[in-house]
Design an enzyme around this catalytic site. Structure first.
Site, PDB file in Angstrom:
ATOM      1  N   CYS A  26       0.832  -1.211   0.000  1.00 16.30           N
ATOM      2  CA  CYS A  26       0.000   0.000   0.000  1.00 16.30           C
ATOM      3  C   CYS A  26       0.866   1.260   0.000  1.00 16.30           C
ATOM      4  CB  CYS A  26      -0.914  -0.016   1.226  1.00 16.30           C
ATOM      5  SG  CYS A  26      -1.892   1.485   1.375  1.00 16.30           S
TER       6      CYS A  26
ATOM      7  N   CYS B  79      -0.550   4.115   2.223  1.00 17.41           N
ATOM      8  CA  CYS B  79      -0.318   3.954   3.665  1.00 17.41           C
ATOM      9  C   CYS B  79       1.153   4.184   4.016  1.00 17.41           C
ATOM     10  CB  CYS B  79      -0.676   2.542   4.130  1.00 17.41           C
ATOM     11  SG  CYS B  79      -2.142   1.835   3.401  1.00 17.41           S
ATOM     12  N   ASP B  80       2.058   3.628   3.221  1.00 15.88           N
ATOM     13  CA  ASP B  80       3.466   3.564   3.648  1.00 15.88           C
ATOM     14  C   ASP B  80       4.408   4.485   2.877  1.00 15.88           C
ATOM     15  OD1 ASP B  80       2.762   1.639   5.516  1.00 15.88           O
ATOM     16  OD2 ASP B  80       2.953   0.021   4.058  1.00 15.88           O
TER      17      ASP B  80
END
Ligand code: NAP
Length: 324
Positions: free
Chosen positions: A143, A146-147
């Protein structure tokens, strides 16, 4: 409202999955006054919710995936769609007020309905090389939204050559100093507009005909080992602080094995009306066998599945309108 054809606690339609397909189906059945429950797993993130930008959903240009799904949810709830969080473990036949129905078994108890729409989507495929599981959360990610911010001014690699890999590689250039797309072929599968953007981007490099054979590091990822797909003896290391894996999808249909027909990859086989091999079970979105998996096609499928389920329920109750 409860009546003899719609007993308390039983539904006309249960929708499994809270992504674009399921929420569109829910919008349609709830708006048509069919008693509907949407069951979603709080554990599995719908793919769209972690997509940083959706550019090709008509009428809503440049919107974040999470925001778009929140809008779908709000719109469906406005028409009375009931939702609950639970993990579905299986489906079995039952009887509701003398009519054929389905029992949806979940980790939070069972629910029953005359029809079911399966909209469970698909999840990221793993590459299955040494280091992948070990470094997940410590350098290996599925992701970028997200990261990605963890990799400011660092070097990352993206594995894959499809739309997701290229779109997320472009997004990662907002943070990383260099993004290397490692692809097993000598050209990308992604759509031309994404290919062109990636080729023109000064921070993006390509490792063609390359497969990752190991992800290495100590506390966190430091490098990947890649082999030449055409000559596996040719092996080299690429330094990387982060490894983003976008190599396609695996449908979330494990619980449907033995219930309806699945194709060899596990996608649900549904016809153009979203009917599966079992009467009363419909399917839509990324979990079905089809050519194009996008938000807009999931929504189209969702509307069709909802309408098919409505006709099916009306028929069961003996309320079918002539000509429908
Ligand atoms: P995809 O189109 O199936 O592409 C997967 C990529 O990973 C392919 O390039 C494939 O290589 C590669 N791959 C598969 N298994 C591999 C393995 N074991 N090792 C190394 N590489 C491997 O998947 P996706 O990119 O996730 O897209 C899924 C669907 O969502 C598609 O329908 C796509 O169009 C859609 N999507 C659309 C958008 C958009 O419209 N903006 C954005 C994201 C996704 P090969 O090419 O050699 O098969």
């Amino acid at each position: 409202m409860a009546d003899d054809k719609n007993p308390e606690g039983k539904y006309d339609v249960i929708i499994i999955g809270g992504g674009p397909g399921g929420l569109t189906a829910g919008l349609y059945t709830a708006r048509a006054s069919f008693k509907t429950l949407l069951v979603e797993s709080g554990m599995v993130m719908s793919q769209i919710t972690v997509t940083h930008l959706v550019e090709n959903y008509p009428g809503v240009p440049d919107i974040g995936g999470y925001e778009l799904v929140e809008k779908f949810k709000e719109q469906a709830k406005k028409f009375g769609l009931a939702t609950t969080y639970a993990s579905v473990t299986g489906l079995e036949k039952t009887e509701i007020a003398g009519m054929a129905g389905w029992r949806v078994k979940t980790d939070a108890g069972n629910f029953e309905a005359l029809s079911v729409i399966v909209a469970t989507g698909a999840n990221w495929r793993k590459i299955g090389v040494p280091g992948e599981a070990e470094f997940t959360g410590r350098g290996v990610s599925y992701c970028a939204t997200c990261d990605g911010p963890f990799y400011r001014d660092r070097e990352v690699i993206v594995i894959g050559g499809g739309d997701t890999a290229v779109q997320e590689a472009l997004f990662l250039t907002n943070f990383a100093s260099k993004v290397t797309i490692v692809h097993r072929r000598d050209r990308l599968r992604a759509t031309p507009i994404l290919r062109e953007r990636a080729a023109a981007h000064p921070k993006i490099a390509f490792a063609w005909d390359s497969v990752v054979t190991r992800i290495g590091g100590a506390e966190a990822v430091t490098h990947v080992k890649i082999a030449n797909a055409k000559d596996p003896k040719e092996i080299r290391d690429i330094p990387a602080d982060g490894v983003f894996v976008f190599i396609g999808l695996v449908p979330n249909t494990e619980f449907m094995k033995g219930v309806v027909e699945l194709d060899k990859e596990g996608y649900i086989v549904a016809d153009r009306d979203m009917k599966t091999s079992e009467p009363g079970i419909f399917a839509c979105g990324d979990c079905i066998e089809k050519l194009l998996r996008q938000v807009v096609t999931a929504c189209g499928d969702g509307a069709t599945a909802a309408f098919s389920a409505e006709l099916y329920v009306e028929e069961l109750k003996g309320e079918k309108y002539g000509g429908r």
